[in-house]
Design a protein around this motif. Structure first.
Motif, PDB file in Angstrom:
ATOM      1  N   TYR A   5       0.823  -1.224   0.000  1.00 57.44           N
ATOM      2  CA  TYR A   5       0.000   0.000   0.000  1.00 57.44           C
ATOM      3  C   TYR A   5       0.854   1.269   0.000  1.00 57.44           C
ATOM      4  O   TYR A   5       0.495   2.269  -0.610  1.00 57.44           O
ATOM      5  N   LEU A   6       2.016   1.226   0.681  1.00 54.90           N
ATOM      6  CA  LEU A   6       2.772   2.472   0.855  1.00 54.90           C
ATOM      7  C   LEU A   6       3.423   2.948  -0.452  1.00 54.90           C
ATOM      8  O   LEU A   6       3.338   4.136  -0.802  1.00 54.90           O
ATOM      9  N   ILE A   7       4.087   2.032  -1.161  1.00 54.34           N
ATOM     10  CA  ILE A   7       4.810   2.431  -2.382  1.00 54.34           C
ATOM     11  C   ILE A   7       3.832   3.055  -3.400  1.00 54.34           C
ATOM     12  O   ILE A   7       4.085   4.159  -3.898  1.00 54.34           O
ATOM     13  N   PRO A   8       2.696   2.393  -3.723  1.00 52.41           N
ATOM     14  CA  PRO A   8       1.783   3.027  -4.690  1.00 52.41           C
ATOM     15  C   PRO A   8       1.230   4.365  -4.210  1.00 52.41           C
ATOM     16  O   PRO A   8       1.119   5.313  -5.003  1.00 52.41           O
ATOM     17  N   LEU A   9       0.909   4.461  -2.915  1.00 49.62           N
ATOM     18  CA  LEU A   9       0.302   5.710  -2.433  1.00 49.62           C
ATOM     19  C   LEU A   9       1.310   6.861  -2.457  1.00 49.62           C
ATOM     20  O   LEU A   9       0.940   8.028  -2.570  1.00 49.62           O
ATOM     21  N   MET A  10       2.601   6.539  -2.386  1.00 49.23           N
ATOM     22  CA  MET A  10       3.627   7.599  -2.501  1.00 49.23           C
ATOM     23  C   MET A  10       3.687   8.154  -3.914  1.00 49.23           C
ATOM     24  O   MET A  10       4.193   9.256  -4.135  1.00 49.23           O
ATOM     25  N   LYS A  11       3.220   7.372  -4.898  1.00 51.22           N
ATOM     26  CA  LYS A  11       3.399   7.764  -6.297  1.00 51.22           C
ATOM     27  C   LYS A  11       2.075   8.094  -6.988  1.00 51.22           C
ATOM     28  O   LYS A  11       2.028   8.231  -8.209  1.00 51.22           O
ATOM     29  N   GLY A  12       0.989   8.155  -6.248  1.00 51.94           N
ATOM     30  CA  GLY A  12      -0.305   8.490  -6.858  1.00 51.94           C
ATOM     31  C   GLY A  12      -0.944   7.344  -7.618  1.00 51.94           C
ATOM     32  O   GLY A  12      -1.867   7.536  -8.413  1.00 51.94           O
TER      33      GLY A  12
END
Ligand code: AMP
Length: 498
Positions: A205-212
């Motif tokens: 969840y964290l990696i995608p949410l950092m990149k929109g």
């Protein structure tokens, strides 16, 4: 090396909320939720957290598959706190044990208000809290020394053990993840198929949410592997981290599976076999495939190996190499005296670096026995994994050195199951072994030293103590357990009876 701070990580998420407001942040149970909704939900929960009664910085989160649960994690982090996941399907006693071990005073829960909640804690209901989308970065009162989360893993003495991971550990993971060269953008659609009690969820969840990008979750009440395939196929997913068990289940359908949209397919949590990976690679003609490795204690994963489509992969007993250390850490294979083994000689894989935790939650003894001082003067974490390194420095995984097993990627101490079964019987000897079934999936068998009796009550009892994946799938009775040369119960001989 990328040495970003955790506040940078949160700033990336805040920027996604600001720039991609109308784009989907989550796809959950057939519905999309925009970054705007995500930001508003975080903000409402932050306000509620600021008004909580207790100032303790460890906050329980009841895990549901909804936008409030994911928003709770970020609200907790943005308020300078750490989360402790509580699984609603775990036995209440297990959750209560975690609550008292950590001394939790506040729990965030998105379940409907009529659901029973008799935890001895201040409960904040997170559905329908009012918030706005103003997430000002200067408000993030976080520092890297604070905890990000405490995960409880199976413990051999019958008690789950707490692994506290700091915000600095998570920031180091994020830095070394991007150092591998992964390029994630707002156009990515990323699978999140893990329980939030499992740290592989944090990457998902964290990696995608950092990149929109958009996070595609998997509900609890579905057949996981078919749901995952449907998501990949219907939504053209582009990034997926999974445990190898999932593709073992999908193997019979490899001929029908075709996901050209997939760019990165990562595996972690268990041994990844080369033959099944070769079949999987054909299903994803455009994907880079990686075998990544790491224990919860070293934050999500800490080594990586890129699968070579054209062949020439490094393997040991058919298992793909786990490769080299990521950029924020270092690894060594050590012998029993704590010296590095020569190339090609097996020993215990030991880990060190910025992703590594400091020690178990309130357990000095366990912490002391988990670390070793190596020749380079650093304190390395002993993984319990038997490995060797080749001349290029790539690590080959040979198996566990202890009685820890992986069931669908979940870490299981067989001793924890034995502890509860012995407690149930009082006067009978019980041994559990992990074995591979015909489909190469690991299952748990329990041997009971006794004449055959009904096991219904035992199984019901175990269900009140353990998560479902820890319940043995086979129970066998043996009148007298065989002993090995050391006079110990001969687990190998028992296993051969399966
Ligand atoms: P956990 O803390 O639940 O993530 O479990 C960590 C353990 O899972 C490791 O110590 C290994 O035994 C196993 N593991 C994780 N990744 C891999 C991998 N890629 N290959 C083989 N075993 C793995």
């Amino acid at each position: 090396m990328d040495d970003r701070l955790f506040s940078d990580v949160l700033n990336f998420v805040a920027k996604s909320i600001e720039f991609y407001g109308d784009r989907p942040a989550f796809f959950i149970d057939g519905e999309s939720y925009t970054y705007k909704v995500f930001g508003e939900t975080i903000s409402g929960i932050r306000t509620a957290l600021r008004n909580r009664n207790s100032k303790s910085s460890n906050i329980g989160i009841v895990l549901n598959n909804d936008v409030e649960t994911y928003s709770s994690i970020f609200a907790v982090w943005m308020e300078g706190c750490a989360y402790v996941p509580l699984h609603p399907h775990w036995p209440k006693e297990r959750c209560q044990d975690i609550i008292s071990q950590v001394g939790l005073a506040t729990i965030l829960d998105s379940s409907s208000a009529d659901k029973d909640d008799s935890f001895d804690c201040n409960l904040i209901r997170t559905k329908n809290l009012q918030g706005n989308c103003e997430i000002q970065k200067n408000e993030f009162n976080v520092n890297d020394g604070e905890l990000a989360y405490i995960l409880f893993t199976s413990g051999s003495t019958g008690k789950p053990k707490g692994v506290p991971i700091s915000k600095g550990n998570v920031a180091a993971f994020v830095g070394s993840f991007f150092d591998i060269g992964f390029e994630i953008t707002e156009n990515d659609r990323v699978l999140q198929c893990f329980d939030l009690t499992f740290d592989l969820s944090v990457m998902s969840y964290l990696i995608p949410l950092m990149k929109g990008a958009c996070v595609y979750t998997v509900p609890d009440n579905v057949v996981k592997y078919t749901y995952i395939y449907d998501l990949m196929d219907e939504h053209n997913l582009t990034v997926a981290l999974m445990v190898p068990s999932i593709i073992n289940y999908l193997k019979p359908y490899f001929d029908e599976i075709d996901v050209p949209s997939m760019r990165y397919s990562l595996f972690c949590g268990e041994a990844l076999y080369e033959d099944v990976t070769a079949g999987w690679a054909k299903c994803l003609p455009n994907a880079e495939i990686y075998n990544v490795y790491g224990p919860t204690e070293d934050t999500i994963f800490c080594t990586y190996y890129k699968y070579q489509r054209e062949g020439g992969n490094k393997t040991c007993n058919g298992i793909l190499s786990i490769g080299k250390s990521m950029s924020s850490g270092s690894i060594m294979v050590l012998d029993e005296e704590g010296h590095e083994t020569p190339v090609g000689e097996s020993g215990e894989l030991c880990l060190y670096g910025r992703q590594l935790f400091d020690g178990y939650w309130k357990d000095k003894e366990k912490t002391e026995s988990a670390f070793v001082l190596s020749d380079d003067g650093n304190r390395y974490y002993k993984t319990g994994d038997l490995c060797y390194r080749d001349a290029d420095g790539d690590i080959m995984y040979m198996g566990r050195m202890d009685s820890q097993a992986k069931i669908q990627g979940y870490r299981v101490e067989l001793g924890e199951i034995e502890f509860h079964a012995r407690d149930f019987f009082k006067d009978r000897n019980v041994v559990c072994v992990a074995y591979e079934n015909e489909s190469k999936l690991t299952e748990i068998a329990m041997f009971i030293e006794s004449d055959e009796v009904s096991t219904d009550e035992l199984v019901s009892y175990l269900r009140t103590k353990l998560p479902a994946y820890m319940i043995p799938t086979r129970i066998m009775f043996v009148q007298v357990f065989p002993l090995n040369a050391n006079g110990k119960t001969d687990r190998k001989a028992l296993k051969s009876k399966l």
